[in-house]
Design an enzyme around this catalytic site. Structure first.
Site, short mmCIF file in Angstrom:
data_model
loop_
_atom_site.label_atom_id
_atom_site.label_comp_id
_atom_site.label_asym_id
_atom_site.label_seq_id
_atom_site.Cartn_x
_atom_site.Cartn_y
_atom_site.Cartn_z
N ARG A 93 -10.03 23.01 13.12
CA ARG A 93 -9.83 21.61 12.73
C ARG A 93 -8.34 21.31 12.78
O ARG A 93 -7.61 21.58 11.83
CB ARG A 93 -10.40 21.36 11.33
CG ARG A 93 -10.14 19.93 10.80
CD ARG A 93 -10.89 18.90 11.64
NE ARG A 93 -10.78 17.55 11.09
CZ ARG A 93 -9.96 16.61 11.56
NH1 ARG A 93 -9.13 16.90 12.56
NH2 ARG A 93 -9.95 15.41 11.02
N HIS B 19 -7.20 8.84 16.60
CA HIS B 19 -7.44 7.41 16.53
C HIS B 19 -8.09 6.85 17.79
O HIS B 19 -8.64 5.76 17.79
CB HIS B 19 -6.13 6.67 16.24
CG HIS B 19 -5.38 7.25 15.09
ND1 HIS B 19 -5.90 7.33 13.83
CD2 HIS B 19 -4.14 7.80 15.00
CE1 HIS B 19 -5.02 7.89 13.02
NE2 HIS B 19 -3.96 8.19 13.70
N CYS C 55 -14.51 23.71 5.97
CA CYS C 55 -14.07 22.32 6.00
C CYS C 55 -14.86 21.53 4.96
O CYS C 55 -16.06 21.74 4.78
CB CYS C 55 -14.30 21.73 7.38
SG CYS C 55 -13.87 19.99 7.52
N HIS D 78 0.81 -1.21 0.00
CA HIS D 78 0.00 0.00 0.00
C HIS D 78 0.84 1.26 0.00
O HIS D 78 1.93 1.30 0.58
CB HIS D 78 -0.95 -0.02 1.19
CG HIS D 78 -1.91 -1.16 1.13
ND1 HIS D 78 -2.89 -1.25 0.19
CD2 HIS D 78 -2.01 -2.29 1.88
CE1 HIS D 78 -3.57 -2.37 0.36
NE2 HIS D 78 -3.03 -3.02 1.37
N TYR E 135 -10.29 13.15 2.37
CA TYR E 135 -10.65 14.31 1.56
C TYR E 135 -10.73 13.94 0.07
O TYR E 135 -10.06 14.53 -0.78
CB TYR E 135 -9.67 15.47 1.80
CG TYR E 135 -9.59 15.87 3.25
CD1 TYR E 135 -10.69 16.46 3.88
CD2 TYR E 135 -8.44 15.64 4.00
CE1 TYR E 135 -10.63 16.80 5.23
CE2 TYR E 135 -8.38 15.98 5.34
CZ TYR E 135 -9.47 16.56 5.95
OH TYR E 135 -9.41 16.90 7.28
#
Length: 547
Positions: free
Chosen positions: A210, A133, A262, A109, A406
């Site tokens: 944010r 997390h 955002c 990955h 995003y």
């Protein structure tokens, strides 16, 4: 140099490669190595969320998920440290007393180079720093698939994740009580709609925040932004911009009134409008995002085009030859990194800037002090705060915030330009007399033309579920601070008085909704859908009580 949180993480990253000893034995990492470590935890868990399903079916040598934790073999921290994959060994990490083999995951990955910086180490410092997390069990559950053993470590050397996080976030600034927090570490919040309706420009202390990590503590006297770009046939162009250079007329100063929003704003509405499908926000702290991850302000600074062209005189040649293939990568002092196409950055009418002020005052710590990238019309995620480096690249950033998060509905295309939108921010019932039930409702709101820069041509309001519409009054002209042609980046305030079709029940409610048209006459969609949860700009509706 590194802020307090970065120095702490650097020490912890170094210590995590050895058995846990008291903090005095921990060493500080060089700045460059430390920032690779900062990316490691976010890269690993961002990829866990984004491609976990693919990796689950391709594990080799990882059988811990099917065995009792008590029956797993025990490994020392030194044994974990030796398996860092750098000489063909398998890649191990440890976390909260267990050992995990992530070899196949790393090999298959993107972002593997970041994860390799955490190989042979304890993940707790990373998870303590990238604390988001802790608010969902998705990453932890997936990581269990790779568990192969227990970490042999004395109990009195173990620290709770909560204590680690508190240490990293101890120097974060105080926040305004009007901000509604989704989570405290890292701090993420939205602004109450009523506050947004009170002024054309949103005060810095109540603008949504944010953050992705602790707020860096930066000494402005030592602050600089490093700029890197390839140069054909020679060494890369490298330069450094100090705060003094950005503020002493070396470059022309500009001011832009612009919305910052955002990409996930109104994500809670998307979930409600598409209950059967759901979005990636379901089960996260962001499942109830309202209209408040947006604000409008006056941003001051230096155009990125001026700074980049001064440092790289032939940069326009890149755009003329293959501009769509070049990207500008922005990295913040917190380790957050993302990118935007170079062509957009060099378009002066788009006013992309190195911003050092908001509403004619220095940036606050939560909003990027001393300098941030600010890209009008682009998703807020691309306006990197606490900017420390700018790199030109033929590819997008390979950070998880570009590769995994995003994204548009296809799950592949990175979000850049925002769509136009409108929102109702306040409502007030109007009576003909004190004895009458309210028949009219006065509503106020804002509309924004988004990333096209075309502004808003009209706003409409409906009190009968969208069967009929009336035109709202726009309260100000479009705001333009473009340098070459008119583009509008600020929002427009509006108001309207509407008669709802009915109030249901004696103490019932009625629904009022709004929609806008941009400068090209395009109307907002009724209820768009993105499985990732981003870019919701459907007709906005509010319920208004009859009493």
């Amino acid at each position: 140099g590194l802020g307090a949180s970065h120095r702490l993480l650097a020490r912890r990253c170094c210590a995590s490669r050895l058995p846990r000893h008291p903090p005095a034995s921990r060493k500080r990492l060089p700045r460059q190595q430390g920032f690779l470590f900062f990316s490691a935890g976010a890269a690993l868990f961002g990829l866990v969320w984004g491609v976990g399903a693919q990796a689950e079916s391709k594990q080799e040598g990882c059988d811990g998920s099917n065995r009792s934790k008590d029956s797993l073999p025990s490994y020392s921290a030194e044994e974990v440290r030796q398996r860092d994959g750098r000489h063909g060994q398998r890649i191990w990490i440890s976390f909260q007393g267990y050992v995990y083999d992530v070899t196949e995951f790393v090999r298959e990955h993107p972002g593997g180079k970041f994860i390799m910086e955490a190989a042979g180490a304890d993940l707790e410092p990373y998870w303590g720093y990238w604390a988001y997390h802790s608010y969902t069990d998705k990453a932890a559950k997936f990581l269990d698939k790779f568990r192969i053993g227990r970490l042999d470590i004395p109990r009195d050397h173990q620290e709770s994740l909560e204590d680690i996080q508190k240490e990293f976030y101890a120097s974060d600034p105080a926040r305004h009580p009007a901000l509604r927090a989704f989570h405290e570490r890292p701090f993420s919040s939205e602004t109450d709609a009523r506050i947004l309706s009170e002024s054309r420009c949103t005060p810095a202390e109540v603008l949504y925040v944010r953050n992705h990590a602790p707020v860096p503590e930066i000494d402005p006297k030592k602050f600089s932004i490093d700029v890197f770009a390839p140069r054909g046939g020679g060494d890369p162009v490298a330069a450094s911009l100090s705060l003094k250079e950005l503020q002493d007329e070396t470059y022309p100063r500009v001011s832009v009134e612009s919305v910052l929003q955002c990409a996930g704003n109104r994500g809670g509405e998307m979930i409600r409008m598409h209950r059967e499908k759901g979005t990636a926000f379901v089960g996260t702290p962001y499942k109830d995002i309202g209209v408040g991850m947006i604000g409008n302000a006056k941003w001051g600074g230096v155009l990125l085009a001026d700074a980049i062209e001064a440092i790289i005189p032939d940069v326009k040649k890149l755009v003329s030859e293959d501009g769509n293939q070049w990207h500008v990568i922005f990295e913040g002092a917190d380790g957050y990194e993302t990118s935007t196409p170079l062509q957009r950055i060099l378009d002066r009418s788009c006013c992309a800037m190195l911003a050092d002020s908001m509403n004619e005052k220095p940036l606050t710590p939560d909003h990027g002090y001393p300098v941030r990238a600010f890209l009008p019309g682009i998703a807020g995620a691309r306006s990197v705060k606490w900017l420390q480096s700018i790199r030109l690249s033929r590819t997008e950033s390979d950070s998880p915030w570009q590769k995994t998060y995003y994204k548009k509905g296809d799950g592949k295309t990175s979000i850049q330009e925002m769509p136009h939108t409108s929102m109702i921010l306040s409502s007030k019932r109007k009576r003909r007399g004190w004895y009458d039930r309210p028949e009219l409702v006065e509503v106020k709101g804002v509309a924004w033309g988004g990333g096209s820069g075309q502004g808003i041509s009209a706003v409409e309001v409906s009190g009968d579920g969208g069967e009929t519409w009336i035109r709202a009054n726009l309260l100000q002209n479009h705001v333009s601070t473009s340098l070459e042609r008119e583009k509008f980046w600020g929002w427009v305030q509006w108001c309207a008085t509407v008669k709802p079709s009915s109030f249901v029940g004696d103490e019932g409610s009625a629904t009022v909704m709004c929609r806008s048209y941009d400068g090209l006459g395009e109307c907002q969609p009724r209820a768009p859908y993105n499985p990732k949860g981003y870019l919701y700009n459907g007709w906005h509706s509010v319920k208004i009580k009859s009493m």
